[in-house]
Design a protein around this motif. Structure first.
Motif, PDB file in Angstrom:
ATOM      1  N   SER A   1       0.821  -1.212   0.000  1.00 21.93           N
ATOM      2  CA  SER A   1       0.000   0.000   0.000  1.00 21.93           C
ATOM      3  C   SER A   1       0.858   1.267   0.000  1.00 21.93           C
ATOM      4  O   SER A   1       0.330   2.366  -0.099  1.00 21.93           O
ATOM      5  N   LEU A   2       2.176   1.096   0.108  1.00 17.40           N
ATOM      6  CA  LEU A   2       3.106   2.229   0.120  1.00 17.40           C
ATOM      7  C   LEU A   2       4.186   2.044  -0.936  1.00 17.40           C
ATOM      8  O   LEU A   2       4.732   0.946  -1.084  1.00 17.40           O
ATOM      9  N   LEU A   3       4.501   3.121  -1.638  1.00 19.43           N
ATOM     10  CA  LEU A   3       5.655   3.166  -2.526  1.00 19.43           C
ATOM     11  C   LEU A   3       6.696   4.030  -1.832  1.00 19.43           C
ATOM     12  O   LEU A   3       6.430   5.199  -1.542  1.00 19.43           O
ATOM     13  N   ILE A   4       7.855   3.473  -1.546  1.00 20.91           N
ATOM     14  CA  ILE A   4       8.940   4.213  -0.903  1.00 20.91           C
ATOM     15  C   ILE A   4       9.830   4.792  -1.984  1.00 20.91           C
ATOM     16  O   ILE A   4      10.282   4.072  -2.886  1.00 20.91           O
ATOM     17  N   ARG A   5      10.106   6.079  -1.893  1.00 23.90           N
ATOM     18  CA  ARG A   5      10.969   6.750  -2.867  1.00 23.90           C
ATOM     19  C   ARG A   5      11.998   7.597  -2.117  1.00 23.90           C
ATOM     20  O   ARG A   5      11.642   8.388  -1.249  1.00 23.90           O
ATOM     21  N   GLY A   6      13.263   7.408  -2.465  1.00 24.79           N
ATOM     22  CA  GLY A   6      14.329   8.203  -1.868  1.00 24.79           C
ATOM     23  C   GLY A   6      14.567   9.467  -2.675  1.00 24.79           C
ATOM     24  O   GLY A   6      14.429   9.466  -3.904  1.00 24.79           O
ATOM     25  N   LEU A   7      14.903  10.540  -1.975  1.00 24.72           N
ATOM     26  CA  LEU A   7      15.183  11.830  -2.625  1.00 24.72           C
ATOM     27  C   LEU A   7      16.568  12.315  -2.220  1.00 24.72           C
ATOM     28  O   LEU A   7      16.881  12.385  -1.032  1.00 24.72           O
ATOM     29  N   ARG A   8      17.392  12.666  -3.220  1.00 27.28           N
ATOM     30  CA  ARG A   8      18.721  13.222  -2.938  1.00 27.28           C
ATOM     31  C   ARG A   8      18.743  14.736  -3.065  1.00 27.28           C
ATOM     32  O   ARG A   8      19.455  15.408  -2.337  1.00 27.28           O
ATOM     33  N   ASP A   9      17.998  15.251  -4.031  1.00 22.96           N
ATOM     34  CA  ASP A   9      18.076  16.686  -4.309  1.00 22.96           C
ATOM     35  C   ASP A   9      16.793  17.156  -4.992  1.00 22.96           C
ATOM     36  O   ASP A   9      15.854  16.382  -5.179  1.00 22.96           O
ATOM     37  N   SER A  10      16.780  18.428  -5.388  1.00 24.33           N
ATOM     38  CA  SER A  10      15.575  18.994  -5.997  1.00 24.33           C
ATOM     39  C   SER A  10      15.273  18.387  -7.362  1.00 24.33           C
ATOM     40  O   SER A  10      14.105  18.313  -7.757  1.00 24.33           O
ATOM     41  N   MET A  11      16.286  17.932  -8.069  1.00 24.27           N
ATOM     42  CA  MET A  11      16.031  17.268  -9.360  1.00 24.27           C
ATOM     43  C   MET A  11      15.276  15.962  -9.132  1.00 24.27           C
ATOM     44  O   MET A  11      14.337  15.653  -9.875  1.00 24.27           O
ATOM     45  N   ASP A  12      15.676  15.206  -8.110  1.00 25.28           N
ATOM     46  CA  ASP A  12      14.936  13.993  -7.766  1.00 25.28           C
ATOM     47  C   ASP A  12      13.493  14.347  -7.415  1.00 25.28           C
ATOM     48  O   ASP A  12      12.564  13.672  -7.832  1.00 25.28           O
TER      49      ASP A  12
ATOM     50  N   ASP B   1      11.548  16.858  -8.335  1.00 25.53           N
ATOM     51  CA  ASP B   1      10.724  17.189  -9.503  1.00 25.53           C
ATOM     52  C   ASP B   1      10.275  15.923 -10.232  1.00 25.53           C
ATOM     53  O   ASP B   1       9.089  15.760 -10.538  1.00 25.53           O
ATOM     54  N   TYR B   2      11.205  15.032 -10.501  1.00 26.09           N
ATOM     55  CA  TYR B   2      10.888  13.788 -11.206  1.00 26.09           C
ATOM     56  C   TYR B   2       9.955  12.909 -10.377  1.00 26.09           C
ATOM     57  O   TYR B   2       8.953  12.389 -10.884  1.00 26.09           O
ATOM     58  N   GLU B   3      10.275  12.745  -9.103  1.00 26.62           N
ATOM     59  CA  GLU B   3       9.479  11.882  -8.230  1.00 26.62           C
ATOM     60  C   GLU B   3       8.064  12.422  -8.021  1.00 26.62           C
ATOM     61  O   GLU B   3       7.120  11.647  -7.884  1.00 26.62           O
ATOM     62  N   MET B   4       7.905  13.738  -7.995  1.00 32.13           N
ATOM     63  CA  MET B   4       6.573  14.325  -7.877  1.00 32.13           C
ATOM     64  C   MET B   4       5.729  13.999  -9.108  1.00 32.13           C
ATOM     65  O   MET B   4       4.537  13.725  -8.985  1.00 32.13           O
ATOM     66  N   GLN B   5       6.351  14.022 -10.290  1.00 30.77           N
ATOM     67  CA  GLN B   5       5.635  13.638 -11.502  1.00 30.77           C
ATOM     68  C   GLN B   5       5.177  12.184 -11.419  1.00 30.77           C
ATOM     69  O   GLN B   5       4.018  11.868 -11.712  1.00 30.77           O
ATOM     70  N   LEU B   6       6.104  11.296 -11.010  1.00 30.28           N
ATOM     71  CA  LEU B   6       5.743   9.882 -10.871  1.00 30.28           C
ATOM     72  C   LEU B   6       4.637   9.692  -9.849  1.00 30.28           C
ATOM     73  O   LEU B   6       3.686   8.942 -10.091  1.00 30.28           O
ATOM     74  N   ALA B   7       4.770  10.354  -8.713  1.00 33.94           N
ATOM     75  CA  ALA B   7       3.763  10.214  -7.649  1.00 33.94           C
ATOM     76  C   ALA B   7       2.398  10.677  -8.140  1.00 33.94           C
ATOM     77  O   ALA B   7       1.376  10.046  -7.844  1.00 33.94           O
ATOM     78  N   GLY B   8       2.367  11.750  -8.904  1.00 35.95           N
ATOM     79  CA  GLY B   8       1.105  12.247  -9.447  1.00 35.95           C
ATOM     80  C   GLY B   8       0.471  11.259 -10.408  1.00 35.95           C
ATOM     81  O   GLY B   8      -0.738  10.993 -10.341  1.00 35.95           O
ATOM     82  N   MET B   9       1.279  10.705 -11.290  1.00 37.02           N
ATOM     83  CA  MET B   9       0.762   9.717 -12.241  1.00 37.02           C
ATOM     84  C   MET B   9       0.291   8.463 -11.507  1.00 37.02           C
ATOM     85  O   MET B   9      -0.790   7.948 -11.784  1.00 37.02           O
ATOM     86  N   ASN B  10       1.111   7.987 -10.554  1.00 36.99           N
ATOM     87  CA  ASN B  10       0.738   6.784  -9.798  1.00 36.99           C
ATOM     88  C   ASN B  10      -0.534   7.010  -8.988  1.00 36.99           C
ATOM     89  O   ASN B  10      -1.376   6.126  -8.882  1.00 36.99           O
ATOM     90  N   SER B  11      -0.681   8.202  -8.427  1.00 37.31           N
ATOM     91  CA  SER B  11      -1.866   8.525  -7.637  1.00 37.31           C
ATOM     92  C   SER B  11      -3.132   8.507  -8.497  1.00 37.31           C
ATOM     93  O   SER B  11      -4.195   8.087  -8.045  1.00 37.31           O
ATOM     94  N   THR B  12      -2.993   8.965  -9.721  1.00 33.54           N
ATOM     95  CA  THR B  12      -4.131   8.940 -10.637  1.00 33.54           C
ATOM     96  C   THR B  12      -4.496   7.500 -11.009  1.00 33.54           C
ATOM     97  O   THR B  12      -5.668   7.133 -11.026  1.00 33.54           O
ATOM     98  N   LEU B  13      -3.480   6.697 -11.269  1.00 36.47           N
ATOM     99  CA  LEU B  13      -3.712   5.307 -11.676  1.00 36.47           C
ATOM    100  C   LEU B  13      -4.108   4.403 -10.508  1.00 36.47           C
ATOM    101  O   LEU B  13      -4.820   3.418 -10.705  1.00 36.47           O
TER     102      LEU B  13
ATOM    103  N   GLN C   1      -0.157   4.820  -1.707  1.00 37.55           N
ATOM    104  CA  GLN C   1       0.464   6.094  -1.339  1.00 37.55           C
ATOM    105  C   GLN C   1       1.963   6.090  -1.615  1.00 37.55           C
ATOM    106  O   GLN C   1       2.636   5.081  -1.407  1.00 37.55           O
ATOM    107  N   THR C   2       2.473   7.222  -2.064  1.00 39.92           N
ATOM    108  CA  THR C   2       3.913   7.390  -2.243  1.00 39.92           C
ATOM    109  C   THR C   2       4.459   8.124  -1.027  1.00 39.92           C
ATOM    110  O   THR C   2       3.897   9.137  -0.595  1.00 39.92           O
ATOM    111  N   VAL C   3       5.556   7.599  -0.474  1.00 38.16           N
ATOM    112  CA  VAL C   3       6.223   8.210   0.671  1.00 38.16           C
ATOM    113  C   VAL C   3       7.634   8.584   0.241  1.00 38.16           C
ATOM    114  O   VAL C   3       8.389   7.728  -0.243  1.00 38.16           O
ATOM    115  N   PHE C   4       7.988   9.855   0.405  1.00 31.78           N
ATOM    116  CA  PHE C   4       9.326  10.331   0.074  1.00 31.78           C
ATOM    117  C   PHE C   4      10.195  10.339   1.320  1.00 31.78           C
ATOM    118  O   PHE C   4       9.789  10.861   2.365  1.00 31.78           O
ATOM    119  N   LEU C   5      11.392   9.783   1.201  1.00 29.45           N
ATOM    120  CA  LEU C   5      12.359   9.806   2.289  1.00 29.45           C
ATOM    121  C   LEU C   5      13.613  10.524   1.798  1.00 29.45           C
ATOM    122  O   LEU C   5      14.298  10.027   0.892  1.00 29.45           O
TER     123      LEU C   5
END
Length: 169
Positions: free
Chosen positions: A89-100, A102-114, A119-123
């Protein structure tokens, strides 16, 4: 009810950055599935079967008995489909910087729609591992550099063996 999270990536090779994200993921889920993605558009250093073995042995090395709550699998479909198949029920996503981010927010948005039920959790990466990427680790290793600061010992040994074997072939 058991809370299951899925942490996906190429893990080519698994790094201390991956370990950092996993260490903190144990606080969020009872079981964590490490999902190694198959991407036909990339040429990995380690074939998928080797990555499965490497991830399992590195996690056992780092986490000991806590690794019993980890499962390592592969996938070649949409991550949300694999999450549904495994009951995550959770997708874990690691973030290193602002570039990550931006990309991860796009993925989370698409996954949330589908899959609104997943839920996507950013660490965010800890400061000590923020600069580590598998790509840089591969580059350093293939040029003969010391990667022991960036990966578990099991992976350092596997990289040395792999690089030396490929140099001979």
């Amino acid at each position: 009810m058991k809370r299951i999270a899925i942490y996906a990536g190429s893990f080519d090779p698994p790094t201390n950055g991956h370990v950092d994200v996993l260490r903190r993921s144990f606080k969020l889920a009872d079981k964590i599935i490490i999902a190694i993605g198959l991407r036909p558009d990339r040429m990995p250093l380690f074939p998928i079967q080797e990555r499965l073995i490497l991830v399992r042995s590195a996690m056992r090395e780092v986490f000991g008995h806590q690794a019993d709550s980890l499962e390592v699998i592969t996938f070649n479909n949409l991550l949300i489909e694999k999450a549904r198949e495994t009951g995550a029920s959770l997708l874990i996503r690691g973030l290193r910087d602002s570039m990550d981010l931006d990309y991860e927010m796009q993925l989370a948005g698409m996954n949330s729609t589908l899959a609104p039920d997943i839920q996507t959790v950013f660490l965010p990466a800890s400061t000590a591992v923020r600069a580590i990427t598998a790509t840089l680790v591969r580059q350093i290793a293939t040029m003969g550099g010391d990667v022991s600061f960036f990966v578990p010992k099991t992976i350092t040994d596997a990289l040395k063996k792999k690089i030396n074997r490929d140099a001979v072939d």
